[in-house]
Design an enzyme around this catalytic site. Structure first.
Site, mmCIF file in Angstrom:
data_model
loop_
_atom_site.group_PDB
_atom_site.id
_atom_site.type_symbol
_atom_site.label_atom_id
_atom_site.label_comp_id
_atom_site.label_asym_id
_atom_site.label_seq_id
_atom_site.Cartn_x
_atom_site.Cartn_y
_atom_site.Cartn_z
ATOM 1 N N LYS A 99 0.752 -1.207 -0.133
ATOM 2 C CA LYS A 99 0.088 -0.091 -0.007
ATOM 3 C C LYS A 99 1.036 1.237 0.103
ATOM 4 C CE LYS A 99 -1.673 2.537 3.191
ATOM 5 N NZ LYS A 99 -1.428 4.191 2.323
ATOM 6 N N GLU A 145 9.114 1.226 11.620
ATOM 7 C CA GLU A 145 10.213 2.077 11.637
ATOM 8 C C GLU A 145 9.401 3.542 11.583
ATOM 9 O OE1 GLU A 145 13.694 4.234 9.119
ATOM 10 O OE2 GLU A 145 13.671 1.711 9.618
ATOM 11 N N CYS A 198 12.903 10.829 7.820
ATOM 12 C CA CYS A 198 12.845 10.499 9.360
ATOM 13 C C CYS A 198 14.130 10.609 10.208
ATOM 14 C CB CYS A 198 12.167 9.068 9.516
ATOM 15 S SG CYS A 198 13.153 7.835 8.847
ATOM 16 N N GLU A 248 9.154 16.403 15.784
ATOM 17 C CA GLU A 248 9.687 16.259 14.418
ATOM 18 C C GLU A 248 9.243 17.247 13.572
ATOM 19 O OE1 GLU A 248 10.558 12.351 11.740
ATOM 20 O OE2 GLU A 248 8.568 12.432 12.530
#
Length: 487
Positions: A179, A254, A288, A382
Site C-alpha cells: 500500500k 520504523e 525521518c 519532528e
C-alpha cells in the site's frame, strides 16, 4: 527504449490479479512543484484488500515451494530492469515527491542494492540441525515464510522504502500486498508492479493497493495478512502497533525521529557545518533520519552557526524537475503550515531565526534557528521541514543529557577529532543507529535500520536481520518409530 510505466497502463487502476479499477474510486497523481495532475491511480477499497489477500494466500504456497535460487533470479532481473529504467524512475520520483534529482537518483541506486541483497537471501541456509537429549530423535530448526506480508510505505522516499521490504519478503517465500501512500502511488507502487510484470513473477504474489487510512487499516486487520511492515509517522505507527498487537500479528514499525547531531569543540567547524546542513536540508528535511537538533559545544558555537548560516543562505529553492536547485517543495500545504507553526511558536518562546523562516506556497526557505531550548516545538517535535535548530551545551555530560531528552530514538551522530571521546558519548546515546563523524541521514542495506522509543519497535531492515524479520522459526523433530509412553 520502451517506457516502463506509461500512464495508459495504470490510469485509474490498482494492481491485483492484473490491472483493474479500485473499489474506492481514484487517487490523483500530482507534480508537487507545480500542482499539475499527471494522471490518477485506482484507490483500493476494504473489499479489494480482502480479495488481494485471498489471491496472495493461494499463490504464496507454490512460491514458497519454489527453490530459493529461482526466487532470487527473478529479483536479480528486477534489479537489472531497474538499472535500465533508472532515469525514468528518478524523473517520476522528482515530480511526485518534490525531490531534487541527485536524491532521486540515489534512491534508485539504493533500491538496486536492496533488491540484489534480497535476492542473495534466497540462496542462504534456512535452518540448522539442533541437538536433542533423547536418543533416536532427529531435531532441526528451520525458517519458514510468514505467508502474506502487508507493506505500508510513506511518501518521502517511497521507492527505496518499498524495496527494502518487498525484496526480502519475496526472496524468503512470502507474497506481498503493497500500500503506497496516496501522495506517491506511482513511484511508491505502480513502478514495482510494472517491474514484476516484466520479469514474470508468478501471478497473484504481488499486489499494489493505493489508498489512505481506510485501506491501510483494512490491511492491518485482514486475517489473511500475517505480518505488517510499516514505515511512517509515530502517530500512525502507534495505532498499527495497537491493532496488530491485539491480533497477535507481527508488526515491524520504523517511525519518526528527532535526531541529535552532536558537535564537539575539537571538530573541524567547516566540515561539521557542511555535514549538519546536509543532515537538516536534504529533501527539504522530509526524512525521518534528518538532523532535527544541532547540539553544539559553546566554545565553537558562534563559529559553527556562522558557517551554517553562510551555507544555508547559499542554497537555492525551486522546481527540481526544471531547475538545478538544492531544495524542492514540501509535500503539501498541511506539512508546510506545520513547519510554519513550529518555527513561529519557537520564535515566540525565545528562539532566534538567523536564516530563512518563511515560505512561498510549498517552497520553504532553509532555516537556521538558534537559542532553541527544551520545551520549544523546534526542540521537541519532528519538524519534517528544512529547519536546523541549534542548542548550545557546555560539556559532554550535558550533550548526552540533551540528546537523550526526547522520547524518540532513531539516529544520533557525534562529530569529533577524538574518536575515543566520541565513542564514549555514542555509547550513552538512546538511539537505534549512531554515526561517529558523519551526519544522521544514511541508508545502507548492510546495517540494521530501526529505532528505539517512539522511533520503532526494534525490528530492523538489513542483510543481518531480514531473514528473522520476514520468516519465523519452526522446530521439527522425527523418530524412526513411536516411543512407548506410560499412559
Amino acid at each position: 527504449m520502451t517506457e516502463l510505466a506509461p500512464a495508459g497502463v495504470w490510469h485509474n487502476k490498482i494492481f491485483s490479479g492484473g490491472w483493474k479499477a479500485g473499489g474506492a474510486g481514484t487517487i490523483p497523481v500530482t507534480e508537487k512543484a507545480t500542482g499539475e495532475v499527471m494522471g490518477s491511480t485506482g484507490c483500493a477499497s476494504v473489499a479489494d484488500v480482502s480479495a488481494a489477500a485471498a489471491i496472495a494466500t493461494d499463490a504464496q504456497q507454490a512460491w514458497a515451494a519454489t527453490p530459493g535460487p529461482q526466487r532470487g533470479d527473478i529479483l536479480r532481473e528486477v534489479a537489472r530492469l531497474l538499472d535500465v529504467h533508472r532515469d525514468e524512475i528518478a524523473r517520476q520520483i522528482v515530480r511526485e515527491t518534490g525531490s531534487i534529482r541527485p536524491k532521486a537518483q540515489l534512491e534508485v541506486k539504493l533500491a538496486i542494492r536492496e533488491i540484489l541483497e534480497g535476492a542473495a537471501l534466497a540462496s542462504q541456509p534456512t535452518g540448522m540441525i539442533t541437538t536433542s537429549d533423547v536418543k533416536g530423535r532427529h531435531s532441526i530448526a528451520r525458517r519458514i515464510p510468514m505467508g502474506v506480508v502487508g507493506v505500508i510505505t510513506p511518501w518521502n522516499s517511497p521507492f527505496i522504502l518499498a524495496a527494502r521490504a518487498i525484496a526480502p519478503a519475496l526472496a524468503t517465500g512470502n507474497a506481498v500486498l503493497l500500500k503506497p501512500d496516496p501522495q506517491t502511488p506511482v513511484s511508491g507502487g505502480v513502478l514495482y508492479a510494472r517491474l514484476f510484470e516484466a520479469t514474470g513473477l508468478p501471478d497473484g504474489l504481488f499486489h499494489v493497493l493505493p489508498g489512505g487510512a481506510e485501506t491501510g487499516d483494512a490491511m492491518v486487520r485482514e486475517p489473511l495478512v500475517n505480518m505488517i511492515s510499516f514505515t511512517g509517522s509515530t502517530r500512525v505507527g502507534q495505532v498499527i502497533g495497537a491493532v496488530a498487537g491485539g491480533l497477535l500479528k507481527r508488526a515491524s514499525l520504523e517511525l519518526g525521529g528527532k535526531n541529535p547531531y552532536i558537535v564537539l569543540d575539537d571538530v573541524d567547524v567547516e566540515a561539521a557545518a557542511s555535514a549538519g546542513a546536509w543532515g537538516s536540508f536534504l529533501h527539504q528535511g522530509q526524512v525521518c533520519m534528518s538532523a532535527g537538533r544541532h547540539l553544539v559545544q559553546e566554545s565553537i558555537a558562534d563559529a559553527y552557526v556562522e558557517s551554517l548560516v553562510r551555507r544555508t543562505r547559499a542554497l537555492t529553492v525551486g522546481d527540481p524537475s526544471r531547475d538545478d536547485v538544492h531544495l524542492g517543495p514540501l509535500i503539501n500545504e498541511r506539512q508546510a503550515a506545520n513547519v510554519d507553526r513550529i518555527v513561529a511558536d519557537s520564535a515566540s518562546k525565545g528562539a532566534k531565526i538567523l536564516a530563512g523562516g518563511s515560505r512561498d506556497g510549498l517552497f520553504f526557505e532553509p532555516t537556521v534557528m538558534v537559542d532553541v531550548a527544551p520545551q520549544m516545538p523546534a526542540f521537541e517535535e519532528e519538524i519534517f521541514g528544512p529547519v536546523a535548530a541549534v542548542t548550545v551545551f557546555k560539556d559532554d555530560d550535558e550533550a548526552v543529557r540533551l540528546a537523550n531528552q526526547n522520547r524518540y530514538g532513531l539516529v544520533a551522530a557525534v562529530a569529533s577529532s577524538d574518536l575515543r571521546r566520541a565513542q564514549r558519548i555514542a555509547d550513552r546515546l538512546h538511539a537505534g543507529i549512531v554515526h561517529i563523524n558523519d551526519q544522521t541521514v544514511m541508508h545502507e542495506v548492510f546495517g540494521p535500520m530501526g529505532g528505539l522509543g517512539l522511533s520503532g519497535n526494534g525490528h530492523n531492515y538489513s542483510t543481518l536481520t531480514n531473514a528473522d524479520q520476514f520468516m519465523e522459526w519452526q522446530w521439527v523433530t522425527s523418530r524412526e518409530d513411536l516411543p512407548a509412553y506410560s499412559f
